[in-house]
Design a protein around this motif. Structure first.
Motif, PDB file in Angstrom:
ATOM      1  N   LEU A  64      51.840  -0.697  54.060  1.00 53.19           N
ATOM      2  CA  LEU A  64      51.525  -1.477  55.262  1.00 53.19           C
ATOM      3  C   LEU A  64      51.855  -0.669  56.529  1.00 53.19           C
ATOM      4  O   LEU A  64      51.036  -0.556  57.439  1.00 53.19           O
ATOM      5  N   ILE A  78      51.902 -12.005  58.691  1.00 48.14           N
ATOM      6  CA  ILE A  78      52.424 -11.399  57.460  1.00 48.14           C
ATOM      7  C   ILE A  78      53.948 -11.417  57.562  1.00 48.14           C
ATOM      8  O   ILE A  78      54.525 -10.763  58.434  1.00 48.14           O
ATOM      9  N   ILE A  87      51.446 -14.397  53.468  1.00 48.85           N
ATOM     10  CA  ILE A  87      50.347 -13.990  54.339  1.00 48.85           C
ATOM     11  C   ILE A  87      49.541 -15.214  54.742  1.00 48.85           C
ATOM     12  O   ILE A  87      49.066 -15.966  53.866  1.00 48.85           O
ATOM     13  N   CYS A 310      42.468 -10.395  54.719  1.00 51.00           N
ATOM     14  CA  CYS A 310      42.376 -10.493  53.265  1.00 51.00           C
ATOM     15  C   CYS A 310      41.798  -9.202  52.666  1.00 51.00           C
ATOM     16  O   CYS A 310      42.284  -8.704  51.649  1.00 51.00           O
ATOM     17  N   LEU A 313      44.380  -6.539  52.513  1.00 50.43           N
ATOM     18  CA  LEU A 313      45.293  -6.743  51.383  1.00 50.43           C
ATOM     19  C   LEU A 313      44.654  -6.283  50.071  1.00 50.43           C
ATOM     20  O   LEU A 313      45.319  -5.703  49.215  1.00 50.43           O
TER      21      LEU A 313
END
Ligand SMILES: [Zn+2]
Length: 434
Positions: A64, A78, A87, A310, A313
Motif C-alpha cells: 500500500l 482504509i 475498507i 476496489c 485492492l
C-alpha cells in the motif's frame, strides 16, 4: 487540466436505446452514482473474499505505502489494524469490507492465482522457454480512420500520416510469431483498426452533457473547430468522442482480457510523443526516450472512488506487482540496450519511480488497473522526434540502413527484439529448464 477535472468521479445516467447486452459485459452502467469513475460500475467487494488470510499485515502495508497508495489515502477509507484491514465499500455509508491478515508468512492461505506464473510452470526446454505461457498483446489505440479522432495522428508534407494505433498493431503482429516460436500462446486484444467496443460517440451524448454540466459548463457548445481549438474540451462532441475511444474502448478490452482471453500477462504496446501542436504542421521534437509502466501510484482522489478503490485492492491482493516489476525491469534493460534511449522523466506528480533501472514507473492507467492479470505498459520512442519520424517513414526492412545519420535496424524490429530479449531474460532467471 480540464480533462481530468471533468472526468473524475462524476455521475452517470441511463443511456436508453443502446444495443442489448452481449456475451461480454457491454451494457453501459445504469446507476447514477457520484462515487464511481466515469462509466465505472459499483464493485462487487465479495470478490475480494478469495484473498482472506493470504497476506500478512506487513506485506499489505508495504504494498500500500510503496506501490499503490504512494500519495497517501484517507483513514476513513482504509483502516489498517493489527489483524485486519477495513475498507469502506461505498462512500456515504458505514459499510466496510473486512480483510483478515495472515498472522505470519507461514500462516498464509494459498493465493488463488490469475493463471500460470512463470516460476510455477513445468520445466521448459531451452528452445521453448515460454511454453505454456499465454501472452495477450494489446496494441494501444485504434489507428486507421479513427486516429484523427483519437488525436494520435500527424502528417508532414507528402509522407504518409503517422498513426500510433497503426504502429502499435504492426509491432503486435510482428511480435506474435516471435513469441510463438519460443513456445508462448499469443492473443491480440485487437487485430485491426476497428474498435472493440460496440458503442460509438453518439451513444455518449447524454453522459457528455451531464459531465460538462457537473463540471460547471452550463451551456456547452456542440462542436469544436478541429484539434487546435483551445476550448474543445468544453464541447459535447469532444467529450463524447473521448468517452468512446478512451473510456469505453479500454473497458471493453478489459472485459475481453478478464473474461475471454484470461492470459498470464498483457503487454500494452504504445509509442510515446511530445506535444506536436497542429497535426497538419506538427512540431518535431529533439527529445526521444523510453519508459515502462505498471499499475500503482493511485492519487487520493482516485482512491476515493468506490470502483477504483476496489480495483486497487484487487491488484494489490493478487500480488501481480512482483511479477510486473521483474518483467518490466527485464524489458527496460533490453529495450534500453536495443534503442539506446534515456529514461523519460515525468514532470507530473501522478507516478512513482520503482525498481532499479530508472525506466519503470507505477501509474494508475485504466488499462493497467482493469486488466486483472500482470500487465506491463510499454512507452518507447517519441513518435514526433526527428529521428523516430525518419525511422517510421523508412518502414520495416532487413538489416541496417543509414537513417538520421546512423546505421539502424527497422524501428519495428528493434521494438520487437527489445521485448523478446527482455522476456527471455526474465524467463531464464525465473523458470528452470529441463
Ligand atoms: Zn499510446
Amino acid at each position: 487540466m480540464f480533462r481530468s477535472l471533468v472526468l473524475r468521479g462524476l455521475a452517470l445516467v441511463l443511456v436508453s436505446g443502446l444495443p442489448a447486452a452481449r456475451a461480454l459485459e457491454t451494457e453501459l452502467p445504469n446507476e447514477a452514482a457520484t462515487h464511481l469513475s466515469t462509466l465505472g460500475r459499483a464493485p462487487d467487494w465479495s470478490e475480494l473474499d478469495q484473498y482472506q488470510s493470504t497476506i500478512t499485515h506487513d506485506e499489505f502495508v508495504h504494498l500500500l505505502d510503496f506501490v499503490y497508495a504512494t500519495h497517501g489515502y484517507s483513514g476513513d477509507l482504509i483502516k489498517v489494524e493489527a489483524e485486519e484491514a477495513r475498507i469502506l465499500t461505498k462512500d456515504g455509508t458505514e459499510d466496510y469490507f473486512v480483510l483478515q491478515f495472515a498472522k505470519s508468512p507461514s500462516d498464509r492461505l494459498p493465493l488463488v492465482h490469475w493463471g500460470s506464473a512463470p516460476d510455477k510452470l513445468p520445466r521448459a526446454t531451452g528452445d521453448k522457454p515460454l511454453a505454456g505461457f499465454h501472452i495477450a498483446l494489446d496494441p494501444g489505440h485504434l489507428g486507421g480512420e479513427w486516429a484523427k479522432m483519437e488525436e494520435r495522428w500527424f502528417k508532414i508534407g507528402e509522407a504518409a500520416p503517422v498513426r500510433e494505433g497503426d504502429l502499435t498493431l504492426r509491432v503486435a503482429q510482428m511480435l506474435k510469431p516471435r513469441l510463438e516460436s519460443l513456445g508462448a500462446k499469443v492473443s491480440l486484444v485487437r487485430n485491426n483498426s476497428e474498435p472493440t467496443t460496440p458503442y460509438r460517440p453518439s451513444d455518449f451524448e447524454e453522459i457528455a452533457r451531464r459531465l460538462l454540466q457537473e463540471a460547471g459548463i452550463a451551456d456547452p457548445r456542440e462542436n469544436f473547430d478541429g484539434p487546435a481549438d483551445p476550448e474543445k474540451e468544453k464541447t459535447i462532441a469532444w467529450q463524447r468522442e473521448l468517452l468512446f475511444y478512451r473510456n469505453s474502448e479500454i473497458r471493453r478490452r478489459a472485459s475481453l482480457v478478464n473474461y475471454q482471453l484470461q492470459p498470464d500477462l498483457v503487454l500494452c504496446l504504445h509509442f510515446n510523443a511530445e506535444p506536436w501542436g497542429d497535426p497538419n504542421d506538427p512540431t518535431l521534437s529533439e527529445k526521444n526516450h523510453l519508459h515502462l509502466l505498471v499499475n500503482g501510484s493511485y492519487l487520493p482522489n482516485e482512491i476515493e472512488l468506490d470502483d477504483e478503490r476496489c480495483e486497487m485492492l484487487h491488484k494489490l491482493l493478487s500480488r501481480s506487482f512482483p511479477e510486473e516489476l521483474a518483467m518490466a525491469e527485464a524489458m527496460a534493460t533490453t529495450m534500453a540496450k536495443a534503442t539506446g534511449l534515456p529514461p523519460y522523466r515525468y514532470k507530473t506528480e501522478n507516478v512513482t519511480s520503482i525498481g532499479a533501472t530508472g525506466y519503470v514507473y507505477a501509474r494508475n492507467l485504466m488499462a493497467t488497473r482493469l486488466y486483472r492479470c500482470p500487465t506491463v505498459y510499454l512507452e518507447p520512442y517519441v513518435m514526433n522526434s526527428e529521428e523516430v519520424f525518419e525511422r517510421v517513414k523508412a518502414g520495416d526492412y532487413e538489416g541496417l540502413k543509414l537513417i538520421a545519420g546512423k546505421k539502424r535496424p527497422s524501428i519495428f524490429r528493434e521494438y520487437v527484439d527489445g521485448v523478446v530479449e527482455g522476456l527471455m531474460a526474465y524467463f531464464k532467471d525465473t523458470r528452470p529448464l529441463r
